[in-house]
Structures are given as structure tokens and as C-alpha cells.
Design an enzyme around this catalytic site. Structure first.
Site, PDB file in Angstrom:
ATOM      1  N   ASP A  14       1.930  -1.598  -5.803  1.00 49.02           N
ATOM      2  CA  ASP A  14       1.217  -1.346  -7.051  1.00 49.02           C
ATOM      3  C   ASP A  14       1.688  -0.088  -7.775  1.00 49.02           C
ATOM      4  O   ASP A  14       1.406   0.079  -8.962  1.00 49.02           O
ATOM      5  CB  ASP A  14      -0.294  -1.242  -6.784  1.00 49.02           C
ATOM      6  CG  ASP A  14      -0.895  -2.594  -6.454  1.00 49.02           C
ATOM      7  OD1 ASP A  14      -0.490  -3.575  -7.101  1.00 49.02           O
ATOM      8  OD2 ASP A  14      -1.741  -2.680  -5.544  1.00 49.02           O
ATOM      9  N   HIS A  41      -7.051  -3.272  -3.275  1.00 50.62           N
ATOM     10  CA  HIS A  41      -6.060  -4.356  -3.167  1.00 50.62           C
ATOM     11  C   HIS A  41      -5.313  -4.428  -4.503  1.00 50.62           C
ATOM     12  O   HIS A  41      -4.794  -3.426  -4.970  1.00 50.62           O
ATOM     13  CB  HIS A  41      -6.823  -5.642  -2.792  1.00 50.62           C
ATOM     14  CG  HIS A  41      -5.989  -6.799  -2.342  1.00 50.62           C
ATOM     15  ND1 HIS A  41      -4.647  -6.722  -2.066  1.00 50.62           N
ATOM     16  CD2 HIS A  41      -6.328  -8.117  -2.113  1.00 50.62           C
ATOM     17  CE1 HIS A  41      -4.194  -7.917  -1.696  1.00 50.62           C
ATOM     18  NE2 HIS A  41      -5.199  -8.778  -1.722  1.00 50.62           N
ATOM     19  N   HIS A  73      -0.799   1.680   2.951  1.00 50.39           N
ATOM     20  CA  HIS A  73      -0.826   0.240   3.220  1.00 50.39           C
ATOM     21  C   HIS A  73      -1.190   0.027   4.677  1.00 50.39           C
ATOM     22  O   HIS A  73      -0.764   0.794   5.540  1.00 50.39           O
ATOM     23  CB  HIS A  73       0.548  -0.388   2.935  1.00 50.39           C
ATOM     24  CG  HIS A  73       0.467  -1.852   2.702  1.00 50.39           C
ATOM     25  ND1 HIS A  73       0.410  -2.747   3.746  1.00 50.39           N
ATOM     26  CD2 HIS A  73       0.394  -2.573   1.557  1.00 50.39           C
ATOM     27  CE1 HIS A  73       0.323  -3.958   3.235  1.00 50.39           C
ATOM     28  NE2 HIS A  73       0.311  -3.894   1.920  1.00 50.39           N
TER      29      HIS A  73
END
Ligand code: ACO
Length: 376
Positions: free
Chosen positions: A313, A220, A259
Site C-alpha cells: 500500500d 488491510h 506485514h
């Protein structure tokens, strides 16, 4: 026989009016407004107001909201002492999870769970988290603490308290854009954690503490630090192909890619890439940016057909590095932003609450007799 949705994939567990995601088309909107428009024109504070109220504020409302946040830049009495008693080598994500939990003990009414009470607790956390992070960083570096400056936005004040000097407008705006882009994202794992805890009628501090614990994981929010570790491990652009192929052969997951919801380009990554490039040019970090692009090229060639693209990210790592954030503050900085979304979801959960209590498919033995210890 109940059906098991591993990882709860495809399960709709709540209704929300906060963010809309179209994972096929790569669309993200907060309360209907495309994320790109907010990154272009809004501020983090205004975005949080939007998430907590379902509409943009009037200028007077925004000024009042800013004042309420800035009233909370200073830590409650006793919190600074508590922070200065922590081990200097504690990891910042462990520190912030612990200190958000500790904030509840400095609140005279931590369990106020009506909407007004929850909003006050949310403001406390929103205002205090950047100060806790900056104070802890300077404390562990043996540097004097820099008191918050309430003339500054959350983004600018965070960088000011961290570095001891006011950030340039470019850096403050870059930080602000990062906070906007990271503020909310549907029922991601940490948001679900927050809603799940709150559904027991616990309290805002407990919900956000749980969410921080969730965000920390490398699958995450922790992935932004994983991306930076990877970029540091690869000596040059020329080494990217071999490095990634090696990892893929070993079936390793490449941080910053993939994802559950997006099967195309994560729109946050699109914006962060532009920001990362501009900041890399300004700060002499183009080799880092070029390594990111080389990794992206290999990954798109190898994995785009499977729907694996850069996520939020990936380019946030280069962006944060160029802003000057230390590696282990990348994920904690994500916390500052996501407090906006988490708290918004807690408010939404409590406006129409029902306890989360999913079922489980028992797969163990049945009808087993107890064996006394002497006979085992
Ligand atoms: N690198 C290589 N292969 C990948 C990656 C990756 N980053 N992500 C997924 N895959 C592959 C898996 O190996 C799997 O392949 P298989 O079908 O051959 O076994 C397939 O894609 C599906 O992957 P899952 O892990 O089952 O997908 P899931 O939806 O459960 O996981 C997750 C999503 C956790 C984000 C995953 O893509 C991952 O681990 N990415 C790397 C960590 C990361 O960047 N996390 C941040 C996500 S954004 C955020 O949380 C803020």
C-alpha cells in the site's frame, strides 16, 4: 486448554496453488511465476486466467477470456438505475460492497455453486466492478456517465470510463501493472473472509461482498488511502522526520508499513516504487515521491530491525495519485484487482470444501444463576 493463536498467526487454514509467499526473502509468485515477471510481461486479464486455471492461457483461450469479460462491461438492466439512486456522498467502498451484493439480485441463478456456475458469477463481478466504480464517481461529480468501451482492457476501460477520455498507453499500462501486483496474496484477511463465507456453500456474490468489507479496513487494503492522507498532511520532505517520529512516539502505526508475513521488503512495494518514481517524473509529482522516500528512510532506520518494511500500500498511493485516481477510489481500485484472487480462492475452496468452523477459548464466568429483572 485449547491454544489461542491471536490473529490466527501461524495457523495454516487452507492449501492453495494460487500464490506462494516467502516472507523472509521477500518472494511472491502466482502459480510459481515470480510477480516481477508477470508485472513485466503479463496483463491483468492473463493473470486472472492464470489464477483461475492454474496455468497461462493459449492465445485463443486468452482472446476468448477477454471476450467473456468484455461482455460484462455493461451493467445488468436495472443496476444503473439502482446506482443512480444512491446518495452522492456515499463512500465508494460502501457503495461497491453494497452494489456487488446487489448484483446477485440481477442474476437469474446467483447460487450456482458448481465450478462452471461459480466462474460465470466471478466473470460477472470482474466485468461489472470497474463500471460500477466509474459510473458512481461520475454520478457523484455530476458528470455524464461514460459507457464502457469493449475494445479496451479492464485497466484502460476503467480509466476511460472514469475520466471520459482514453488513457495514454503509459497510464493504461501502469494501471494494468497495479492490478497484476494486487491480484492475489495468500490467505490474507479478505481472501480468508471470502473462503470462509463460501465454505458454508453460500454463493460467489456473498463471498466477494464479505471480502470487500474486509479489504476496506485501514489495517488491510484501506491503508493505501491512509498513506495518501499522511502524504497530504506532511507539508514537505523536510517535515517527514518530525512527523513520523511524533507518530512513533505516540505508538501510532504508520500506514503502508508492516506485514504479518513479510519481515523484509514486500516485493510488490519494490515494483510499485519503480513505477511510482517513473509516473511522478512524468506527471510533475516528484515532491510527493520524495516525501514517500523520506518517510521510508525514517521508517527503515527506526523499524527495519523489527522486520517492518514498506508494504504494497505504501508506493501504490503515489502511483494511484499519479495515474489520476481520486483518493477515495484507491481502495476500491484494489477491489478490481483482488476480485481475481478472491474468486480464484473461492473456486479452489469449492473444489475441495470443508466448512470453516474454528474453536474458541471461552474465558467468561461459569455456573451463574439467572437473576429475575426485579432483583437486579
Ligand atoms: N508502524 C509502526 N509500528 C508498527 C507498524 C507500523 N506500520 N506495523 C507494526 N508495527 C509494530 C507494532 O506496533 C508492534 O510493535 P510491538 O511489538 O512493540 O507492540 C509490532 O510491530 C507488531 O505489530 P502487529 O500489529 O502485532 O503486527 P500484525 O502482524 O498483527 O499486523 C499489520 C500487521 C496490520 C499490517 C500492521 O503492520 C499494521 O497495522 N500496518 C499499518 C497498516 C497497513 O499498512 N496495512 C496494510 C497491510 S498490506 C495489506 O493488507 C494489503
Amino acid at each position: 486448554m485449547p491454544l489461542t493463536a491471536k490473529g490466527l498467526e501461524g495457523v495454516v487454514a487452507a492449501e492453495t496453488k494460487l500464490s506462494f509467499i516467502d516472507g523472509e526473502k521477500g518472494v511472491l509468485e502466482y502459480v510459481g511465476i515470480p510477480i516481477g515477471e508477470l508485472a513485466e510481461s503479463s496483463t491483468f486479464e492473463e493473470t486472472v486466467f492464470l489464477l483461475w486455471n492454474g496455468r497461462l492461457p493459449t492465445p485463443a483461450e486468452l482472446a476468448d477470456f477477454n471476450e467473456q469479460i468484455r461482455d460484462r462491461y455493461e451493467l445488468p438492466a436495472g443496476m444503473e438505475q439502482r446506482l443512480l439512486s444512491l446518495p452522492r456522498d456515499a463512500k465508494p467502498m460502501h457503495m461497491i460492497r453494497t452494489m456487488v451484493s446487489a448484483l446477485s439480485m440481477h442474476d437469474t441463478n446467483p447460487d450456482a455453486n458448481d465450478q462452471a456456475g461459480l466462474r460465470r458469477r466471478a466473470l460477472n463481478i470482474l466485468g461489472h466492478v470497474p463500471t460500477l466504480l466509474a459510473f458512481f464517481h461520475r454520478y457523484r461529480m455530476g458528470l455524464p456517465l461514460v459507457k464502457p468501451d469493449r475494445s479496451l482492457s479492464i485497466a484502460a476501460n476503467f480509466l476511460y470510463m472514469l475520466n471520459g477520455r482514453k488513457p495514454t498507453d503509459t497510464m493504461a499500462r501502469a494501471m494494468d501493472i497495479c492490478l497484476i501486483l494486487h491480484a492475489d496474496h495468500g490467505l490474507n484477511n479478505s481472501t480468508f473472509s471470502a473462503r470462509c463465507v463460501m465454505s458454508t456453500e453460500s454463493d460467489m456474490y456473498s463471498a466477494i461482498t464479505a471480502a470487500i468489507g474486509s479489504l476496506k479496513g485501514p489495517l488491510h487494503g484501506g491503508a493505501n488511502e491512509g498513506v495518501m492522507v499522511m502524504l497530504n498532511e506532511i507539508p514537505s520532505v523536510a517535515d517527514c522526520e518530525k512527523y513520523i517520529q511524533n507518530k512513533l512516539e505516540k505508538k501510532a502505526k504508520i500506514p503502508g508499513f508492516g506485514h504479518r508475513i513479510y519481515k523484509s521488503y514486500d516485493p510488490r512495494a519494490t515494483h510499485l516504487q519503480v513505477l511510482a518514481k517513473k509516473l511522478a517524473q512524468d506527471t510533475g509529482n516528484m515532491p510527493l515521491y520524495e516525501k514517500s522516500k523520506a518517510i521510508e528512510e525514517v521508517m527503515l532506520r527506526e523499524k527495519a530491525a523489527k522486520g517492518i518494511y514498506p508494504n504494497v500500500d505504501f508506493f501504490s498511493a503515489t502511483t494511484y495519485h499519479c495515474i489520476g485516481l481520486p483518493l477515495d477510489l484507491f481502495t476500491p481500485t484494489f477491489v478490481i484487482a483482488r476480485v481475481g484472487g478472491w474468486a480464484g480462492h473461492v473456486l479452489e475452496q469449492m473444489a475441495n470444501n470443508r466448512l470453516y468452523r474454528p474453536d474458541v477459548d471461552y474465558t467468561g464466568p461459569r455456573d451463574v444463576r439467572y437473576t429475575p429483572a426485579t432483583k437486579r
